[in-house]
Motif scaffolding. Structure first.
Motif, PDB file in Angstrom:
ATOM      1  N   GLN A 191       0.827  -1.181   0.000  1.00  0.00           N
ATOM      2  CA  GLN A 191       0.000   0.000   0.000  1.00  0.00           C
ATOM      3  C   GLN A 191       0.869   1.242   0.000  1.00  0.00           C
ATOM      4  OE1 GLN A 191      -2.928  -0.166   3.128  1.00  0.00           O
ATOM      5  NE2 GLN A 191      -3.251  -2.331   2.823  1.00  0.00           N
ATOM      6  N   GLN A 236      -6.623  13.545   1.180  1.00  0.00           N
ATOM      7  CA  GLN A 236      -7.983  13.704   1.689  1.00  0.00           C
ATOM      8  C   GLN A 236      -8.221  12.757   2.857  1.00  0.00           C
ATOM      9  OE1 GLN A 236     -10.692  13.017  -1.551  1.00  0.00           O
ATOM     10  NE2 GLN A 236      -9.494  14.225  -2.976  1.00  0.00           N
ATOM     11  N   TYR A 270     -11.523  10.758   4.720  1.00  0.00           N
ATOM     12  CA  TYR A 270     -12.917  10.358   4.623  1.00  0.00           C
ATOM     13  C   TYR A 270     -13.314   9.629   5.902  1.00  0.00           C
ATOM     14  CZ  TYR A 270     -12.758  11.050  -0.474  1.00  0.00           C
ATOM     15  OH  TYR A 270     -12.638  11.582  -1.736  1.00  0.00           O
ATOM     16  N   GLN A 275     -16.136   6.643   6.993  1.00  0.00           N
ATOM     17  CA  GLN A 275     -17.088   5.671   6.478  1.00  0.00           C
ATOM     18  C   GLN A 275     -17.809   5.009   7.639  1.00  0.00           C
ATOM     19  OE1 GLN A 275     -15.345   2.475   4.169  1.00  0.00           O
ATOM     20  NE2 GLN A 275     -17.298   1.850   3.319  1.00  0.00           N
ATOM     21  N   PRO A 318     -17.798   6.033   1.855  1.00  0.00           N
ATOM     22  CA  PRO A 318     -16.994   7.060   2.524  1.00  0.00           C
ATOM     23  C   PRO A 318     -17.532   8.457   2.225  1.00  0.00           C
ATOM     24  CG  PRO A 318     -15.612   5.494   1.344  1.00  0.00           C
ATOM     25  CD  PRO A 318     -17.013   5.234   0.914  1.00  0.00           C
ATOM     26  N   LEU A 322     -16.384  12.490   2.322  1.00  0.00           N
ATOM     27  CA  LEU A 322     -15.216  13.366   2.378  1.00  0.00           C
ATOM     28  C   LEU A 322     -15.317  14.341   3.550  1.00  0.00           C
ATOM     29  CD1 LEU A 322     -12.580  14.389   1.017  1.00  0.00           C
ATOM     30  CD2 LEU A 322     -14.020  15.975  -0.289  1.00  0.00           C
ATOM     31  N   LEU A 327     -14.936   4.439  10.335  1.00  0.00           N
ATOM     32  CA  LEU A 327     -13.670   4.069   9.713  1.00  0.00           C
ATOM     33  C   LEU A 327     -13.113   5.319   9.041  1.00  0.00           C
ATOM     34  CD1 LEU A 327     -11.741   1.692   8.818  1.00  0.00           C
ATOM     35  CD2 LEU A 327     -13.098   1.611   6.713  1.00  0.00           C
ATOM     36  N   LEU A 382     -10.476   7.032   6.669  1.00  0.00           N
ATOM     37  CA  LEU A 382      -9.627   6.674   5.538  1.00  0.00           C
ATOM     38  C   LEU A 382      -8.882   7.893   5.030  1.00  0.00           C
ATOM     39  CD1 LEU A 382     -12.430   4.716   3.697  1.00  0.00           C
ATOM     40  CD2 LEU A 382     -10.354   3.624   4.505  1.00  0.00           C
ATOM     41  N   GLU A 413      -3.395  11.619  -3.939  1.00  0.00           N
ATOM     42  CA  GLU A 413      -3.136  11.615  -5.371  1.00  0.00           C
ATOM     43  C   GLU A 413      -1.679  12.045  -5.566  1.00  0.00           C
ATOM     44  OE1 GLU A 413      -5.371  14.564  -7.454  1.00  0.00           O
ATOM     45  OE2 GLU A 413      -5.495  13.368  -9.254  1.00  0.00           O
ATOM     46  N   LYS A 449      -6.152   9.058 -10.083  1.00  0.00           N
ATOM     47  CA  LYS A 449      -6.210   7.790  -9.348  1.00  0.00           C
ATOM     48  C   LYS A 449      -5.993   8.080  -7.869  1.00  0.00           C
ATOM     49  CE  LYS A 449      -4.037   5.034 -12.974  1.00  0.00           C
ATOM     50  NZ  LYS A 449      -2.917   4.115 -13.268  1.00  0.00           N
ATOM     51  N   LEU A 450      -7.065   8.059  -7.129  1.00  0.00           N
ATOM     52  CA  LEU A 450      -6.973   8.291  -5.697  1.00  0.00           C
ATOM     53  C   LEU A 450      -6.562   6.989  -5.018  1.00  0.00           C
ATOM     54  CD1 LEU A 450      -7.547  10.843  -4.057  1.00  0.00           C
ATOM     55  CD2 LEU A 450      -9.810   9.939  -3.563  1.00  0.00           C
ATOM     56  N   PHE A 490      -6.018   4.876  -1.603  1.00  0.00           N
ATOM     57  CA  PHE A 490      -6.544   4.877  -0.244  1.00  0.00           C
ATOM     58  C   PHE A 490      -5.640   4.096   0.706  1.00  0.00           C
ATOM     59  CE2 PHE A 490     -10.801   6.709  -0.020  1.00  0.00           C
ATOM     60  CZ  PHE A 490     -11.089   6.912  -1.362  1.00  0.00           C
ATOM     61  N   GLY A 491      -5.605   4.543   1.965  1.00  0.00           N
ATOM     62  CA  GLY A 491      -5.013   3.750   3.029  1.00  0.00           C
ATOM     63  C   GLY A 491      -6.033   2.706   3.470  1.00  0.00           C
ATOM     64  N   ALA A 492      -5.601   1.797   4.338  1.00  0.00           N
ATOM     65  CA  ALA A 492      -6.478   0.704   4.777  1.00  0.00           C
ATOM     66  C   ALA A 492      -7.445   1.137   5.876  1.00  0.00           C
ATOM     67  CB  ALA A 492      -5.646  -0.485   5.244  1.00  0.00           C
ATOM     68  N   TYR A 528     -15.119   1.573  -7.452  1.00  0.00           N
ATOM     69  CA  TYR A 528     -14.107   1.170  -6.492  1.00  0.00           C
ATOM     70  C   TYR A 528     -14.523  -0.178  -5.896  1.00  0.00           C
ATOM     71  CZ  TYR A 528     -11.555   5.617  -6.155  1.00  0.00           C
ATOM     72  OH  TYR A 528     -10.775   6.714  -6.412  1.00  0.00           O
ATOM     73  N   PHE A 582      -9.909  -2.259   2.430  1.00  0.00           N
ATOM     74  CA  PHE A 582      -9.025  -1.560   1.514  1.00  0.00           C
ATOM     75  C   PHE A 582      -9.784  -1.214   0.242  1.00  0.00           C
ATOM     76  CE2 PHE A 582      -5.307   0.126  -0.059  1.00  0.00           C
ATOM     77  CZ  PHE A 582      -4.888  -0.468  -1.243  1.00  0.00           C
ATOM     78  N   LEU A 583      -9.813   0.087  -0.081  1.00  0.00           N
ATOM     79  CA  LEU A 583     -10.526   0.585  -1.257  1.00  0.00           C
ATOM     80  C   LEU A 583      -9.561   0.740  -2.419  1.00  0.00           C
ATOM     81  CD1 LEU A 583     -12.867   3.505  -0.180  1.00  0.00           C
ATOM     82  CD2 LEU A 583     -13.454   1.692  -1.775  1.00  0.00           C
ATOM     83  N   ILE A 643      -9.352   1.633  -6.707  1.00  0.00           N
ATOM     84  CA  ILE A 643     -10.051   2.065  -7.907  1.00  0.00           C
ATOM     85  C   ILE A 643     -10.025   0.968  -8.964  1.00  0.00           C
ATOM     86  CG2 ILE A 643      -7.999   3.154  -8.922  1.00  0.00           C
ATOM     87  CD1 ILE A 643      -9.927   5.355  -9.994  1.00  0.00           C
ATOM     88  N   ILE A 662      -9.641   5.506 -16.952  1.00  0.00           N
ATOM     89  CA  ILE A 662      -8.795   4.670 -16.106  1.00  0.00           C
ATOM     90  C   ILE A 662      -9.349   3.252 -16.106  1.00  0.00           C
ATOM     91  CG2 ILE A 662      -8.036   4.182 -13.734  1.00  0.00           C
ATOM     92  CD1 ILE A 662      -8.076   7.173 -13.197  1.00  0.00           C
ATOM     93  N   ASN A 681     -10.232  14.935  -8.125  1.00  0.00           N
ATOM     94  CA  ASN A 681     -10.384  14.095  -6.945  1.00  0.00           C
ATOM     95  C   ASN A 681     -10.639  14.892  -5.681  1.00  0.00           C
ATOM     96  OD1 ASN A 681     -10.254  11.403  -7.756  1.00  0.00           O
ATOM     97  ND2 ASN A 681      -8.087  11.592  -8.162  1.00  0.00           N
ATOM     98  N   PHE A 734     -19.491   9.199  -2.915  1.00  0.00           N
ATOM     99  CA  PHE A 734     -19.674   7.766  -3.026  1.00  0.00           C
ATOM    100  C   PHE A 734     -21.141   7.369  -2.872  1.00  0.00           C
ATOM    101  CE2 PHE A 734     -15.516   5.744  -3.108  1.00  0.00           C
ATOM    102  CZ  PHE A 734     -14.669   6.757  -2.697  1.00  0.00           C
TER     103      PHE A 734
END
Lengths: 112, 115
Positions: free
Chosen positions: A2, A33, A35, A37, A43, A45, A86, A88, A92, A99-100, A102-104, B35, B42-43, B45, B56, B101, B106
């Motif tokens: 990751q 960013q 988020y 969830q 999620p 923002l 959660l 997150l 970018e 393509k964003l 994300f962390g876990a 996504y 874990f998210l 794309i 993409i 972005n 979502f």
């Protein structure tokens, strides 16, 4: 592997306590960013930071972007049960526009 | 009033079947995404479309085929479902602009379970 590492993975605290969640990377991000969830939802923002060293506040939430734009933190003051969720971070990089990544996530539980 | 809506909310199916997930946004956004969120939250794309055009494709197996009939809709069709496809699939959209972005909206997700 990751791109964004979040810590801790899980955090359980009592109402009224403070907490900090971290998001770290070896890569430089053009923007980052945060988020939140909730179960069964997508999620939402919370904030976007774009400038190194930037600090943004959203009521009891304080977001900081590292000077080198490789890391960020989220600090919650006087947490409330409604802060449970959660968290997150997502970023970018300059060479992955659109393509964003994300962390876990960090699961935060605030008990009354 | 739902900004990004996807259906169904839950999808339980057998291995080998073909299924579709639909997504619609009423925000007037030009860009839409799919996504995938795995069991560890874990998210990642999968696809991104801008004004009906694919921009993409994140090395997703070709069993996954997105279709955008217009800029307000982005559907996801999955052929020959496998156990590993089980996950929550999120549709998202973002407004036009240099930093697309900056605001990602979502849907509430589709929980896909392949048995």
């Amino acid at each position: 592997t990751q791109l964004l590492e979040q810590s801790p993975q899980f955090l359980s605290i009592q109402e009224g306590e403070n907490l900090t969640v971290y998001c770290n990377s070896s890569s430089v991000f053009s923007s980052l960013q945060w988020y939140r969830q909730e179960p069964g939802e997508g999620p939402v923002l919370l904030v976007t930071v774009v400038t190194g060293g930037e600090v943004k506040k959203l009521k009891r939430l304080t977001f900081q972007f590292g000077d080198a734009r490789k890391d960020s933190s989220l600090h919650i003051t006087a947490a409330q049960p409604g802060d449970t969720g959660l968290y997150l971070c997502a970023g970018e990089t300059p060479d992955s526009w659109g393509k964003l990544q994300f962390g876990a996530g960090t699961q935060v539980v605030v008990t009354p | 009033d739902t900004a990004v809506s996807q259906t169904p909310k839950y999808l339980v199916t057998q291995m080998g079947n073909d299924k579709s997930i639909k997504c619609e946004q009423n925000l007037g956004h030009d860009t839409m995404y799919w996504y995938k969120q795995d069991s560890k939250k874990f998210l990642k794309i999968m696809f991104s479309y801008n004004n009906k055009e694919l921009i993409i494709n994140e090395t997703v197996p070709n069993r996954f085929s997105p279709k955008s009939p217009d800029k307000a809709h982005l559907n996801l069709h999955i052929n020959s479902l496998e156990l590993g496809d089980s996950a929550v699939y999120f549709c998202a959209s973002s407004p036009p602009g240099a930093a697309t972005n900056e605001k990602l909206f979502f849907g509430s997700g589709t929980q896909l379970s392949v048995l």
